[in-house]
Motif scaffolding. Structure first.
Motif, short mmCIF file in Angstrom:
data_model
loop_
_atom_site.label_atom_id
_atom_site.label_comp_id
_atom_site.label_asym_id
_atom_site.label_seq_id
_atom_site.Cartn_x
_atom_site.Cartn_y
_atom_site.Cartn_z
N LEU A 22 21.19 33.34 49.10
CA LEU A 22 22.55 32.94 48.74
C LEU A 22 23.20 33.97 47.81
O LEU A 22 24.39 34.28 47.95
N VAL A 23 22.44 34.48 46.87
CA VAL A 23 22.98 35.49 45.95
C VAL A 23 23.41 36.73 46.73
O VAL A 23 24.49 37.28 46.50
N ILE A 24 22.58 37.17 47.66
CA ILE A 24 22.92 38.34 48.47
C ILE A 24 24.20 38.09 49.27
O ILE A 24 25.10 38.94 49.31
N VAL A 25 24.31 36.93 49.89
CA VAL A 25 25.49 36.62 50.69
C VAL A 25 26.75 36.59 49.83
O VAL A 25 27.76 37.24 50.15
N PHE A 26 26.72 35.86 48.71
CA PHE A 26 27.90 35.76 47.84
C PHE A 26 28.26 37.11 47.23
O PHE A 26 29.43 37.47 47.12
N TYR A 27 27.26 37.86 46.83
CA TYR A 27 27.50 39.16 46.20
C TYR A 27 28.14 40.13 47.20
O TYR A 27 29.11 40.82 46.87
N LEU A 28 27.62 40.15 48.43
CA LEU A 28 28.18 41.04 49.45
C LEU A 28 29.59 40.61 49.86
O LEU A 28 30.46 41.46 50.08
N LEU A 29 29.83 39.31 49.96
CA LEU A 29 31.18 38.84 50.31
C LEU A 29 32.18 39.26 49.24
O LEU A 29 33.29 39.71 49.56
N SER A 56 34.80 40.63 40.32
CA SER A 56 33.71 41.18 39.51
C SER A 56 33.12 40.11 38.61
O SER A 56 31.89 40.02 38.45
N ASN A 57 33.98 39.31 38.02
CA ASN A 57 33.49 38.21 37.17
C ASN A 57 32.73 37.17 38.00
O ASN A 57 31.75 36.60 37.53
N PHE A 58 33.18 36.93 39.23
CA PHE A 58 32.46 36.02 40.13
C PHE A 58 31.07 36.55 40.44
O PHE A 58 30.09 35.79 40.45
N GLN A 59 30.96 37.87 40.68
CA GLN A 59 29.65 38.46 40.95
C GLN A 59 28.72 38.28 39.75
O GLN A 59 27.54 37.95 39.92
N THR A 60 29.23 38.49 38.56
CA THR A 60 28.43 38.31 37.35
C THR A 60 28.01 36.85 37.19
O THR A 60 26.87 36.56 36.82
N LEU A 61 28.91 35.92 37.49
CA LEU A 61 28.58 34.50 37.42
C LEU A 61 27.48 34.14 38.40
O LEU A 61 26.54 33.41 38.05
N VAL A 62 27.56 34.65 39.62
CA VAL A 62 26.53 34.37 40.63
C VAL A 62 25.16 34.87 40.16
O VAL A 62 24.16 34.16 40.25
N LEU A 63 25.12 36.09 39.65
CA LEU A 63 23.84 36.64 39.17
C LEU A 63 23.32 35.85 37.97
O LEU A 63 22.12 35.62 37.84
N GLY A 64 24.23 35.43 37.09
CA GLY A 64 23.82 34.66 35.92
C GLY A 64 23.25 33.30 36.28
O GLY A 64 22.22 32.88 35.74
N ILE A 65 23.91 32.60 37.18
CA ILE A 65 23.42 31.28 37.59
C ILE A 65 22.11 31.42 38.35
O ILE A 65 21.19 30.62 38.16
N ALA A 66 22.00 32.44 39.19
CA ALA A 66 20.78 32.63 39.97
C ALA A 66 19.58 32.91 39.07
O ALA A 66 18.46 32.51 39.39
N SER A 67 19.81 33.58 37.95
CA SER A 67 18.68 33.88 37.06
C SER A 67 18.18 32.63 36.34
O SER A 67 17.07 32.63 35.81
N LEU A 68 18.97 31.57 36.33
CA LEU A 68 18.56 30.33 35.68
C LEU A 68 17.82 29.38 36.62
O LEU A 68 17.39 28.31 36.21
N ILE A 69 17.67 29.76 37.88
CA ILE A 69 16.96 28.94 38.86
C ILE A 69 15.60 29.57 39.12
O ILE A 69 15.49 30.75 39.40
#
Length: 79
Positions: A22-29, A56-69
């Protein structure tokens, strides 16, 4: 099935494979959207900067949330 946890204690645990996908998909989109916006001559420069900043802020949010899972480690009953 492995138990998935969310929060700061999960930072050092490995994430499940579905989270990585999911992180890869959202980040690439978000990246491709940035490139399309950057190359669009119809959008003004101020709006381009604004949209790229949001993405860019959305990409940072995705990476941040993913690191908490993460996958919770099993605790041994023998201890």
């Amino acid at each position: 099935m492995k138990e998935v946890g969310f929060g700061f204690p999960q930072v050092f645990n490995s994430p499940p494979k579905w989270v990585i996908a999911l992180v890869i998909v959202f980040y690439l989109l978000a990246f491709f959207a940035q490139q399309v916006i950057n190359g669009d001559p119809v959008i003004t420069e101020v709006k381009k900067l604004q949209y790229i900043n949001y993405l860019s802020n959305f990409q940072t949010l995705v990476l941040g949330i993913a690191s908490l899972i993460g996958v919770k480690k099993k605790e041994d009953d023998n201890e």
